[in-house]
Design an enzyme around this catalytic site. Structure first.
Site, PDB file in Angstrom:
ATOM      1  N   HIS A 278       1.224  -1.551   0.008  1.00  0.00           N
ATOM      2  CA  HIS A 278      -0.081   0.099  -0.020  1.00  0.00           C
ATOM      3  C   HIS A 278       0.942   1.653  -0.007  1.00  0.00           C
ATOM      4  CE1 HIS A 278      -3.173   3.055   1.091  1.00  0.00           C
ATOM      5  NE2 HIS A 278      -2.441   3.573   1.801  1.00  0.00           N
TER       6      HIS A 278
ATOM      7  N   ASP B 129      -6.795   8.366  -5.942  1.00  0.00           N
ATOM      8  CA  ASP B 129      -6.314   9.649  -4.906  1.00  0.00           C
ATOM      9  C   ASP B 129      -4.170  10.425  -4.915  1.00  0.00           C
ATOM     10  OD1 ASP B 129      -4.422   7.570  -3.362  1.00  0.00           O
ATOM     11  OD2 ASP B 129      -6.368   6.979  -2.737  1.00  0.00           O
TER      12      ASP B 129
ATOM     13  N   LYS C 299      -9.421  12.757  -3.455  1.00  0.00           N
ATOM     14  CA  LYS C 299     -10.096  12.325  -2.869  1.00  0.00           C
ATOM     15  C   LYS C 299     -10.391  12.589  -2.196  1.00  0.00           C
ATOM     16  CE  LYS C 299      -9.696   8.142  -1.423  1.00  0.00           C
ATOM     17  NZ  LYS C 299      -9.230   6.506  -1.316  1.00  0.00           N
TER      18      LYS C 299
ATOM     19  N   ARG D 176     -11.854  11.311   2.033  1.00  0.00           N
ATOM     20  CA  ARG D 176     -12.545   9.683   2.802  1.00  0.00           C
ATOM     21  C   ARG D 176     -13.003  10.140   3.464  1.00  0.00           C
ATOM     22  NH1 ARG D 176     -12.685   5.029   1.748  1.00  0.00           N
ATOM     23  NH2 ARG D 176     -11.466   4.528   0.524  1.00  0.00           N
TER      24      ARG D 176
HETATM   25  C1  R5P Z   1      -6.484   3.920   0.144  1.00  0.00           C
HETATM   26  O1  R5P Z   1      -5.013   4.735  -0.261  1.00  0.00           O
HETATM   27  C2  R5P Z   1      -6.425   2.725  -1.687  1.00  0.00           C
HETATM   28  O2  R5P Z   1      -5.164   2.576  -2.152  1.00  0.00           O
HETATM   29  C3  R5P Z   1      -7.591   2.040  -2.679  1.00  0.00           C
HETATM   30  O3  R5P Z   1      -7.199   3.724  -3.218  1.00  0.00           O
HETATM   31  C4  R5P Z   1      -8.196   1.950  -0.876  1.00  0.00           C
HETATM   32  O4  R5P Z   1      -8.097   1.245  -0.303  1.00  0.00           O
HETATM   33  C5  R5P Z   1      -9.475   1.766  -1.879  1.00  0.00           C
HETATM   34  O5  R5P Z   1     -10.855   0.857  -0.384  1.00  0.00           O
HETATM   35  P1  R5P Z   1     -12.426   1.022  -1.223  1.00  0.00           P
HETATM   36  O6  R5P Z   1     -12.480   0.437  -2.521  1.00  0.00           O
HETATM   37  O7  R5P Z   1     -12.876   1.078   0.069  1.00  0.00           O
HETATM   38  O8  R5P Z   1     -12.880   2.986  -1.342  1.00  0.00           O
END
Ligand code: R5P
Length: 311
Positions: free
Chosen positions: A130, A169, A192, A194
């Site tokens: 990640h 993001d 983005k 969250r």
């Molecule tokens: C975030 O930093 C990751 O790279 C993904 O974009 C994220 O974890 C995706 O999660 P979800 O599908 O729940 O939005």
């Protein structure tokens, strides 16, 4: 190869078998089941003294169970006198908990890294972490592979024109730039925000996507909140066909429902995490990382360069 042994837990046995097929060796004889009270029971049914052992286990859902299986397999292998143990984590779960982003929260990615090394792993092999910095959470050598070439080979066959790579993001810019370079395409970023574990909001698109074929690239698709927000913002900004190339198909909670209603031409993922039959919708394609992992395992075993794989 006679000193090389591959074991697997229960998280992703299909991938482990395919890696062994690529290496032309049999999967090591290790039994995983449960005691009556639910505790995990591991038994290695072959001699591993002096062996170079690779244990394949994605710490995907059920994350705690799969992690515990991994720790116990490492412990059993260490006590059976293996020469070297490499924990192969095609998907490293808990990776998103890699910093204190609010007061009084843990850094669980670091805790998990500590557990794996303290259990006895001498090396780590993983794909598309990640965040690159997580490598530093492990105080043992770590080889970090990238699925980019697998996705690029797949998409190049489609002969798409006017490609723009989109990061959903700002955290994914580095990854998106690597893809844009390989596709010789443009780059755009979704600003983005969250809101919660399952909800994200796309504020703006930075970059030109009008009339372009878009490939959204990311490391994880979990609840699909990020991707559906990105898709609707991209469409509002005039994007043509939208594809997604995402390494780890966590696909949990409302993900499948959200994807059904999204204007997504194709979701392309890898097999670092198994995708159940019910989640295999018509527009979901799963590419295998088995040959990439097999080649890396062979190189580590032969003490050859792993970075040469990316040249
Ligand atoms: C975030 O930093 C990751 O790279 C993904 O974009 C994220 O974890 C995706 O999660 P979800 O599908 O729940 O939005």
């Amino acid at each position: 190869m006679d000193k090389l042994t591959i074991f697997t837990g229960t998280s992703n046995t299909a991938l482990a078998r395919n890696i062994c097929k690529e290496l032309k060796i049999d999967l090591g004889d290790l039994k995983v089941d449960n005691f009556t009270d639910g505790e995990t029971r591991i038994k290695i049914n072959e001699n591993v003294r002096g062996k170079d052992v690779f244990i394949i286990q994605s710490t995907c859902s059920p994350a705690n169970h799969n992690l515990m299986e991994l720790l116990i397999m490492i412990d059993a292998t260490r006590r059976a006198s293996a020469r070297r143990i490499t924990a192969v984590l095609p998907y490293f779960g808990y990776a998103r908990q890699d910093r204190k982003d609010q007061p009084r929260v843990p850094i669980t990615a670091k805790l998990v890294a500590n557990l794996i090394t303290r259990a006895g792993a001498d090396r780590i092999l993983t794909i598309d972490l990640h965040a690159g910095q997580i490598q530093g959470f492990f105080d043992v050598p770590l080889d970090h592979l990238y699925a980019v070439s697998i996705f690029v080979d797949y998409f190049k066959k489609k002969k798409l024109k006017d490609i723009v790579i989109v990061s959903p993001d700002v955290g994914g810019i580095k990854m998106a730039r690597a893809y844009a370079k390989r596709f010789e395409g443009g780059l755009a970023i979704v600003d983005k925000r969250r809101i919660s574990d399952t909800q994200a909001e796309a504020m703006h698109i930075m970059g030109d996507v009008k009339g372009k074929n878009v490939i959204i690239v990311d490391d994880i698709i979990a609840t699909a909140g990020s991707i559906v927000e990105a898709i609707s913002a991209l469409k509002k900004n005039g994007a043509k066909d939208i594809y997604a190339a995402i390494s780890h198909p966590v696909l949990c909670g409302p993900a499948m429902e959200r994807l059904k209603g999204a204007n997504l031409k194709e979701l392309v993922v890898t097999d670092t995490i198994p995708v159940s039959e019910e989640k295999k919708m018509a527009n979901v394609t799963q590419l295998s990382v088995a040959s990439l992992l097999a080649e890396a395992i062979k190189r580590i075993h032969d003490e050859e360069s792993v970075s040469a794989l990316f040249e």
